[in-house]
Design a protein around this motif. Structure first.
Motif, PDB file in Angstrom:
ATOM      1  N   VAL A  67       4.021 -39.424 -25.331  1.00 47.67           N
ATOM      2  CA  VAL A  67       4.217 -39.363 -26.604  1.00 47.67           C
ATOM      3  C   VAL A  67       4.553 -40.511 -26.949  1.00 47.67           C
ATOM      4  CG1 VAL A  67       5.875 -38.988 -27.813  1.00 47.67           C
ATOM      5  CG2 VAL A  67       5.387 -37.151 -26.440  1.00 47.67           C
ATOM      6  N   VAL A  68       3.945 -41.527 -28.229  1.00 49.51           N
ATOM      7  CA  VAL A  68       3.421 -42.113 -29.136  1.00 49.51           C
ATOM      8  C   VAL A  68       4.114 -41.956 -29.979  1.00 49.51           C
ATOM      9  CG1 VAL A  68       2.363 -44.388 -30.166  1.00 49.51           C
ATOM     10  CG2 VAL A  68       1.426 -42.445 -27.945  1.00 49.51           C
ATOM     11  N   ALA A  69       5.663 -42.749 -30.395  1.00 53.40           N
ATOM     12  CA  ALA A  69       6.419 -42.386 -31.677  1.00 53.40           C
ATOM     13  C   ALA A  69       6.120 -43.296 -32.652  1.00 53.40           C
ATOM     14  CB  ALA A  69       8.008 -41.848 -30.487  1.00 53.40           C
ATOM     15  N   PHE A  70       6.257 -42.595 -33.353  1.00 54.49           N
ATOM     16  CA  PHE A  70       6.373 -44.133 -35.294  1.00 54.49           C
ATOM     17  C   PHE A  70       8.060 -43.452 -35.407  1.00 54.49           C
ATOM     18  CE2 PHE A  70       4.809 -44.886 -39.020  1.00 54.49           C
ATOM     19  CZ  PHE A  70       4.986 -45.792 -39.142  1.00 54.49           C
ATOM     20  N   ASP A  71       8.344 -44.268 -35.827  1.00 49.72           N
ATOM     21  CA  ASP A  71       9.113 -44.457 -37.399  1.00 49.72           C
ATOM     22  C   ASP A  71       9.529 -45.115 -38.200  1.00 49.72           C
ATOM     23  OD1 ASP A  71      11.317 -41.855 -38.427  1.00 49.72           O
ATOM     24  OD2 ASP A  71      12.193 -43.770 -38.648  1.00 49.72           O
ATOM     25  N   GLN A  72       9.997 -45.756 -38.923  1.00 48.16           N
ATOM     26  CA  GLN A  72      10.558 -46.266 -39.971  1.00 48.16           C
ATOM     27  C   GLN A  72      11.261 -47.723 -39.726  1.00 48.16           C
ATOM     28  OE1 GLN A  72      10.301 -44.727 -44.352  1.00 48.16           O
ATOM     29  NE2 GLN A  72       7.421 -45.249 -44.341  1.00 48.16           N
ATOM     30  N   SER A  73      12.069 -46.543 -38.784  1.00 47.33           N
ATOM     31  CA  SER A  73      13.858 -47.104 -38.476  1.00 47.33           C
ATOM     32  C   SER A  73      13.636 -47.650 -36.565  1.00 47.33           C
ATOM     33  CB  SER A  73      14.804 -46.404 -38.105  1.00 47.33           C
ATOM     34  OG  SER A  73      15.444 -46.826 -37.350  1.00 47.33           O
ATOM     35  N   PRO A  74      13.171 -49.290 -37.180  1.00 43.54           N
ATOM     36  CA  PRO A  74      12.733 -49.577 -36.079  1.00 43.54           C
ATOM     37  C   PRO A  74      13.816 -49.477 -34.494  1.00 43.54           C
ATOM     38  CG  PRO A  74      13.000 -51.465 -37.164  1.00 43.54           C
ATOM     39  CD  PRO A  74      13.394 -49.827 -38.033  1.00 43.54           C
ATOM     40  N   GLU A  75      14.823 -48.894 -34.980  1.00 42.77           N
ATOM     41  CA  GLU A  75      16.418 -48.663 -33.903  1.00 42.77           C
ATOM     42  C   GLU A  75      15.566 -47.093 -33.638  1.00 42.77           C
ATOM     43  OE1 GLU A  75      17.818 -51.681 -36.920  1.00 42.77           O
ATOM     44  OE2 GLU A  75      16.825 -49.733 -37.087  1.00 42.77           O
ATOM     45  N   ALA A  76      15.412 -45.926 -34.441  1.00 38.14           N
ATOM     46  CA  ALA A  76      15.094 -44.566 -33.951  1.00 38.14           C
ATOM     47  C   ALA A  76      14.009 -44.995 -33.299  1.00 38.14           C
ATOM     48  CB  ALA A  76      14.513 -43.826 -34.856  1.00 38.14           C
ATOM     49  N   VAL A  77      12.392 -45.781 -33.123  1.00 34.26           N
ATOM     50  CA  VAL A  77      11.537 -46.347 -32.470  1.00 34.26           C
ATOM     51  C   VAL A  77      11.947 -46.682 -30.696  1.00 34.26           C
ATOM     52  CG1 VAL A  77       9.418 -47.650 -32.045  1.00 34.26           C
ATOM     53  CG2 VAL A  77       9.520 -46.615 -33.899  1.00 34.26           C
ATOM     54  N   ALA A  78      13.286 -47.782 -30.596  1.00 37.58           N
ATOM     55  CA  ALA A  78      14.210 -47.772 -29.648  1.00 37.58           C
ATOM     56  C   ALA A  78      14.062 -46.688 -28.903  1.00 37.58           C
ATOM     57  CB  ALA A  78      14.673 -49.168 -30.199  1.00 37.58           C
ATOM     58  N   ARG A  79      14.616 -46.305 -29.478  1.00 42.50           N
ATOM     59  CA  ARG A  79      15.617 -44.531 -29.111  1.00 42.50           C
ATOM     60  C   ARG A  79      14.398 -44.125 -28.038  1.00 42.50           C
ATOM     61  NH1 ARG A  79      19.181 -45.090 -33.415  1.00 42.50           N
ATOM     62  NH2 ARG A  79      17.786 -43.383 -34.482  1.00 42.50           N
ATOM     63  N   ALA A  80      13.264 -43.652 -29.006  1.00 43.38           N
ATOM     64  CA  ALA A  80      12.246 -42.999 -27.950  1.00 43.38           C
ATOM     65  C   ALA A  80      11.393 -43.616 -27.287  1.00 43.38           C
ATOM     66  CB  ALA A  80      11.589 -43.018 -29.330  1.00 43.38           C
ATOM     67  N   GLU A  81      11.246 -45.236 -27.169  1.00 48.74           N
ATOM     68  CA  GLU A  81      11.310 -46.115 -26.265  1.00 48.74           C
ATOM     69  C   GLU A  81      12.036 -45.695 -25.336  1.00 48.74           C
ATOM     70  OE1 GLU A  81       8.690 -49.773 -28.263  1.00 48.74           O
ATOM     71  OE2 GLU A  81      10.824 -49.543 -28.512  1.00 48.74           O
ATOM     72  N   ALA A  82      12.884 -45.920 -25.177  1.00 48.39           N
ATOM     73  CA  ALA A  82      14.148 -45.974 -23.784  1.00 48.39           C
ATOM     74  C   ALA A  82      14.422 -44.858 -23.055  1.00 48.39           C
ATOM     75  CB  ALA A  82      15.736 -46.730 -24.686  1.00 48.39           C
ATOM     76  N   GLU A  83      13.450 -43.893 -24.096  1.00 47.08           N
ATOM     77  CA  GLU A  83      13.057 -41.943 -22.811  1.00 47.08           C
ATOM     78  C   GLU A  83      11.979 -41.803 -22.546  1.00 47.08           C
ATOM     79  OE1 GLU A  83      14.078 -38.683 -25.212  1.00 47.08           O
ATOM     80  OE2 GLU A  83      15.865 -40.099 -26.775  1.00 47.08           O
ATOM     81  N   GLY A  84      10.645 -43.468 -23.151  1.00 47.50           N
ATOM     82  CA  GLY A  84       9.614 -42.639 -21.588  1.00 47.50           C
ATOM     83  C   GLY A  84       9.151 -42.870 -23.005  1.00 47.50           C
ATOM     84  N   ALA A  85       9.158 -42.791 -24.062  1.00 44.54           N
ATOM     85  CA  ALA A  85       7.457 -42.556 -25.224  1.00 44.54           C
ATOM     86  C   ALA A  85       6.884 -44.218 -25.421  1.00 44.54           C
ATOM     87  CB  ALA A  85       8.402 -42.168 -26.352  1.00 44.54           C
ATOM     88  N   ALA A  86       5.852 -44.299 -25.815  1.00 42.64           N
ATOM     89  CA  ALA A  86       5.484 -45.419 -26.057  1.00 42.64           C
ATOM     90  C   ALA A  86       5.524 -45.483 -27.609  1.00 42.64           C
ATOM     91  CB  ALA A  86       3.743 -46.015 -25.660  1.00 42.64           C
ATOM     92  N   GLY A  87       6.165 -46.765 -28.532  1.00 41.09           N
ATOM     93  CA  GLY A  87       6.373 -47.283 -29.393  1.00 41.09           C
ATOM     94  C   GLY A  87       5.390 -47.949 -29.991  1.00 41.09           C
ATOM     95  N   ALA A  88       5.697 -47.000 -31.256  1.00 38.04           N
ATOM     96  CA  ALA A  88       4.089 -48.365 -32.424  1.00 38.04           C
ATOM     97  C   ALA A  88       5.460 -48.227 -33.986  1.00 38.04           C
ATOM     98  CB  ALA A  88       3.348 -47.040 -32.561  1.00 38.04           C
ATOM     99  N   HIS A  89       5.166 -49.466 -34.216  1.00 41.38           N
ATOM    100  CA  HIS A  89       6.086 -49.552 -35.260  1.00 41.38           C
ATOM    101  C   HIS A  89       4.478 -49.735 -36.837  1.00 41.38           C
ATOM    102  CE1 HIS A  89       9.309 -51.081 -32.690  1.00 41.38           C
ATOM    103  NE2 HIS A  89       7.846 -51.584 -31.909  1.00 41.38           N
ATOM    104  N   THR A  90       3.675 -49.021 -36.641  1.00 47.63           N
ATOM    105  CA  THR A  90       3.179 -48.666 -37.943  1.00 47.63           C
ATOM    106  C   THR A  90       2.495 -47.451 -37.601  1.00 47.63           C
ATOM    107  OG1 THR A  90       0.869 -50.656 -37.017  1.00 47.63           O
ATOM    108  CG2 THR A  90       3.452 -51.145 -38.478  1.00 47.63           C
ATOM    109  N   LEU A  91       1.593 -47.078 -38.833  1.00 46.27           N
ATOM    110  CA  LEU A  91       0.833 -45.824 -38.148  1.00 46.27           C
ATOM    111  C   LEU A  91      -0.786 -46.716 -36.801  1.00 46.27           C
ATOM    112  CD1 LEU A  91       0.681 -43.621 -41.223  1.00 46.27           C
ATOM    113  CD2 LEU A  91       1.455 -43.321 -39.217  1.00 46.27           C
TER     114      LEU A  91
END
Length: 304
Positions: A26-50
């Motif tokens: 999963v590549v995970a994006f949200d406008q909230s950096p905290e939400a992205v960080a939580r997804a990254e902590a679970e193993g997702a690849a974070g994205a900070h823009t579309l």
């Protein structure tokens, strides 16, 4: 399978968790950096823009799931994905989008050669544990490409259907929610009758709900939730009787009118939600006034 998830709120975030547990990337994006960080902590690849999300989706054709509020936020996200994607890419709209608006989003994607799937999604906050019922509309080829993700999100014993062409998934989910309104209203009315009984005062609503959960014709997941809620607050004293609606009930009633289909139960359930937000209405005052005018019936006056 690799998939992008746009929107990491209660539903989107839990869906990321379920997909990761099922072995998907999963590549995970949200406008909230905290939400992205939580997804990254679970193993997702974070994205900070579309743009970053699209870049990190390396499988072809790409698949991106949009799980943001319906209306303009969803349409704007889809429009941007149409600009960033390539022909053949797949965009999945998992929000409660009006099916008529969905058809407009379809045209935006088709103009760029992208595919649209509408995923009517039911399961709420419990979907993480039990799975989500998914009603998917769109081209069969695109559906089959994303089916591994749908199967991972759905319950193990079913809960997945390809409903037809684009827009049909949202249409079916709309009717699903209209039925939900009616079922909830029927339970509420039944428990109110028992709660207000003068012939049998003081009955234990929680005990009755628990009994109905086993063997009863009216047993259901909604009844399970009723029993759970009454176990914590038997008189519901901590809750105000103010019931919102999120649109699907209105759309269902409008569809019934368009098709000349009588739907009195769903319609009245919607109206009861309107009624729950009103107190001492002008209409009620007018009724009391008319009774007084034509029959001399007593009225309750307001305090000065």
């Amino acid at each position: 399978m690799q998939i992008g998830m746009i929107g990491l709120g209660r539903m989107g975030g839990n869906m990321v968790t379920r997909l990761l547990k099922k072995g998907h990337q999963v590549v995970a994006f949200d406008q909230s950096p905290e939400a992205v960080a939580r997804a990254e902590a679970e193993g997702a690849a974070g994205a900070h823009t579309l743009e970053e999300l699209v870049e990190k989706l390396t499988e072809r054709p790409r698949a991106a799931w949009v799980m943001v509020p319906s209306g303009d936020p969803t349409s704007q996200t889809i429009r941007r994905l149409s600009e960033l994607g390539e022909p053949g890419d797949i965009v999945i709209d998992g929000g409660n989008t009006n099916w008529r608006d969905a058809l407009k989003d379809v045209e935006v994607l088709k103009a760029k050669g992208l595919h649209y799937l509408d995923a009517g999604t039911s399961g709420g906050i419990w979907g993480l544990k039990y799975g989500y019922c998914l009603m998917i509309g769109g081209p069969r080829e695109a559906y089959e490409r994303c089916e591994p993700v749908f199967q991972a999100l759905a319950p193990e014993d079913g809960g997945l259907v390809h409903t037809g062409p684009e827009g049909s998934g949202h249409f079916v989910k709309m009717v699903h929610n209209g039925i939900e309104y009616a079922l909830m209203q029927a339970y509420a009315e039944g428990f109110e009758i028992m709660k207000q009984s003068t012939a049998f005062p003081g009955m234990d609503m929680h005990a009755i709900a628990e009994a109905w959960r086993s063997g009863s014709v009216v047993r259901s997941w909604l009844l399970d939730l009723i029993a759970d809620g009454l176990s914590k607050d038997p008189d519901l004293g901590s809750i105000e009787g103010y019931v919102e609606d999120t649109g699907e009930g209105r759309w269902t009633v409008a569809a019934a009118i368009d098709e000349a289909v009588p739907a009195p139960t769903i319609t009245l359930a919607l109206y009861e939600r309107f009624r729950s937000r009103m107190d001492d209405t002008f209409a009620d005052k007018m009724l009391a006034m008319m009774r007084n005018q034509f029959g001399g019936h007593a009225v309750k006056t307001t305090r000065p």
